[in-house]
Every structure is written in C-alpha cells, then in structure tokens.
Write a protein that holds these residues in place. Structure first.
Motif, PDB file in Angstrom:
ATOM      1  N   PRO A 145      -1.330   5.089   2.952  1.00  0.00           N
ATOM      2  CA  PRO A 145      -1.460   4.251   4.150  1.00  0.00           C
ATOM      3  C   PRO A 145      -1.043   2.810   3.847  1.00  0.00           C
ATOM      4  O   PRO A 145      -1.465   2.236   2.840  1.00  0.00           O
ATOM      5  N   ILE A 146      -0.199   2.250   4.713  1.00  0.00           N
ATOM      6  CA  ILE A 146       0.291   0.893   4.470  1.00  0.00           C
ATOM      7  C   ILE A 146      -0.581  -0.152   5.168  1.00  0.00           C
ATOM      8  O   ILE A 146      -1.280   0.145   6.135  1.00  0.00           O
TER       9      ILE A 146
ATOM     10  N   GLU B 108       0.643  -4.142  14.622  1.00  0.00           N
ATOM     11  CA  GLU B 108      -0.466  -3.450  15.281  1.00  0.00           C
ATOM     12  C   GLU B 108      -0.283  -1.939  15.235  1.00  0.00           C
ATOM     13  O   GLU B 108      -1.212  -1.192  14.933  1.00  0.00           O
ATOM     14  N   ILE B 109       0.934  -1.478  15.521  1.00  0.00           N
ATOM     15  CA  ILE B 109       1.204  -0.045  15.601  1.00  0.00           C
ATOM     16  C   ILE B 109       1.259   0.610  14.219  1.00  0.00           C
ATOM     17  O   ILE B 109       0.757   1.720  14.024  1.00  0.00           O
ATOM     18  N   LEU B 110       1.868  -0.078  13.245  1.00  0.00           N
ATOM     19  CA  LEU B 110       2.177   0.567  11.966  1.00  0.00           C
ATOM     20  C   LEU B 110       1.109   0.409  10.888  1.00  0.00           C
ATOM     21  O   LEU B 110       1.132   1.141   9.906  1.00  0.00           O
ATOM     22  N   SER B 111       0.175  -0.524  11.039  1.00  0.00           N
ATOM     23  CA  SER B 111      -0.883  -0.663  10.030  1.00  0.00           C
ATOM     24  C   SER B 111      -1.635   0.653   9.907  1.00  0.00           C
ATOM     25  O   SER B 111      -2.075   1.221  10.908  1.00  0.00           O
ATOM     26  N   GLY B 112      -1.736   1.161   8.690  1.00  0.00           N
ATOM     27  CA  GLY B 112      -2.416   2.427   8.453  1.00  0.00           C
ATOM     28  C   GLY B 112      -1.492   3.636   8.480  1.00  0.00           C
ATOM     29  O   GLY B 112      -1.906   4.733   8.130  1.00  0.00           O
ATOM     30  N   SER B 113      -0.226   3.436   8.893  1.00  0.00           N
ATOM     31  CA  SER B 113       0.738   4.542   8.880  1.00  0.00           C
ATOM     32  C   SER B 113       1.002   4.984   7.444  1.00  0.00           C
ATOM     33  O   SER B 113       0.924   4.179   6.521  1.00  0.00           O
ATOM     34  N   LEU B 114       1.354   6.239   7.269  1.00  0.00           N
ATOM     35  CA  LEU B 114       1.671   6.733   5.937  1.00  0.00           C
ATOM     36  C   LEU B 114       3.122   6.436   5.596  1.00  0.00           C
ATOM     37  O   LEU B 114       4.022   6.690   6.401  1.00  0.00           O
TER      38      LEU B 114
ATOM     39  N   GLY C 253       0.786  -1.232   0.000  1.00  0.00           N
ATOM     40  CA  GLY C 253       0.000   0.000   0.000  1.00  0.00           C
ATOM     41  C   GLY C 253       0.815   1.277   0.000  1.00  0.00           C
ATOM     42  O   GLY C 253       0.267   2.363  -0.137  1.00  0.00           O
ATOM     43  N   TYR C 254       2.140   1.173   0.160  1.00  0.00           N
ATOM     44  CA  TYR C 254       2.966   2.380   0.234  1.00  0.00           C
ATOM     45  C   TYR C 254       3.117   3.015  -1.151  1.00  0.00           C
ATOM     46  O   TYR C 254       2.845   2.399  -2.175  1.00  0.00           O
ATOM     47  N   GLY C 255       3.564   4.277  -1.140  1.00  0.00           N
ATOM     48  CA  GLY C 255       3.724   5.021  -2.385  1.00  0.00           C
ATOM     49  C   GLY C 255       4.823   4.440  -3.267  1.00  0.00           C
ATOM     50  O   GLY C 255       5.735   3.764  -2.784  1.00  0.00           O
TER      51      GLY C 255
ATOM     52  N   HIS D 234      15.237   1.620   2.547  1.00  0.00           N
ATOM     53  CA  HIS D 234      15.695   2.356   3.725  1.00  0.00           C
ATOM     54  C   HIS D 234      14.507   2.938   4.503  1.00  0.00           C
ATOM     55  O   HIS D 234      14.479   2.906   5.736  1.00  0.00           O
ATOM     56  N   GLU D 235      13.532   3.505   3.795  1.00  0.00           N
ATOM     57  CA  GLU D 235      12.358   4.092   4.451  1.00  0.00           C
ATOM     58  C   GLU D 235      11.529   3.029   5.171  1.00  0.00           C
ATOM     59  O   GLU D 235      11.030   3.263   6.275  1.00  0.00           O
TER      60      GLU D 235
END
Length: 93
Positions: free
Chosen positions: A82-83, A71-77, A26-28, A34-35
């Motif tokens: 959003p991933i 759990e923490i990173l799902s939906g992070s940009l 889902g990421y750009g 690295h990111e």
C-alpha cells in the motif's frame, strides 16, 4: 526568477509549482517509474517522476488534479504494497 535556488543540482523541474508535486512512498521494491506514472495518469497529467531509493516525487503542474490523485490513490497497492501519497514539501537545508 524566484531566487534562492542555491545551485545544489538536486532540484527537479517541477520545483516551481510545489502545490502540484507529490511524495509517494511505501510501494514494493520492484516498482518502476512507468508503473508509478501509469497509476497517476488517469487522475493528473504527470510531468516527471523522480525515483529515489525508497520513495518518489510525482511532479505535476495541476494542484487540483494532484490533490484528487492523493485522495484517491493513498492506500492503493503498487508493487504489492500500500502506498502513501502526500504533498511534496521542500526541506530547509
């Protein structure tokens, strides 16, 4: 050890501990390895990032840390998008 590898050449080093491996999507389109690593490292030690065309595997030896990171990173940009972070599962061939 473990058997059944099949010698397909596509295996990644983390395949012996699948519980600690994650599938990230889902990421750009400009997102780099690295990111991805930098996003996950605060939560779990990343052994390897395997980038495919529009998803990645983030491999760890820490199933507990991987679950926390999911759990923490799902939906992070990441890369402006959003991933989705899920457990990596091996598909039957």
């Amino acid at each position: 050890y473990g058997g059944g590898g099949g010698g397909g050449g596509g295996a990644y080093r983390g395949d012996k501990n699948e519980a600690g491996n994650m599938h990230v999507s889902g990421y750009g389109p400009t997102t780099t390895e690295h990111e991805i690593r930098a996003l996950f490292e605060p939560y779990v030690h990343v052994d390897e990032v395997v980038m495919k065309s529009n998803f990645s595997f983030v491999n760890t030896r820490d199933p507990t840390g991987a679950a926390q990171a999911r759990e923490i990173l799902s939906g992070s940009l990441l890369g402006g998008m959003p991933i989705r972070v899920n457990p990596a599962t091996r598909r039957p061939k």
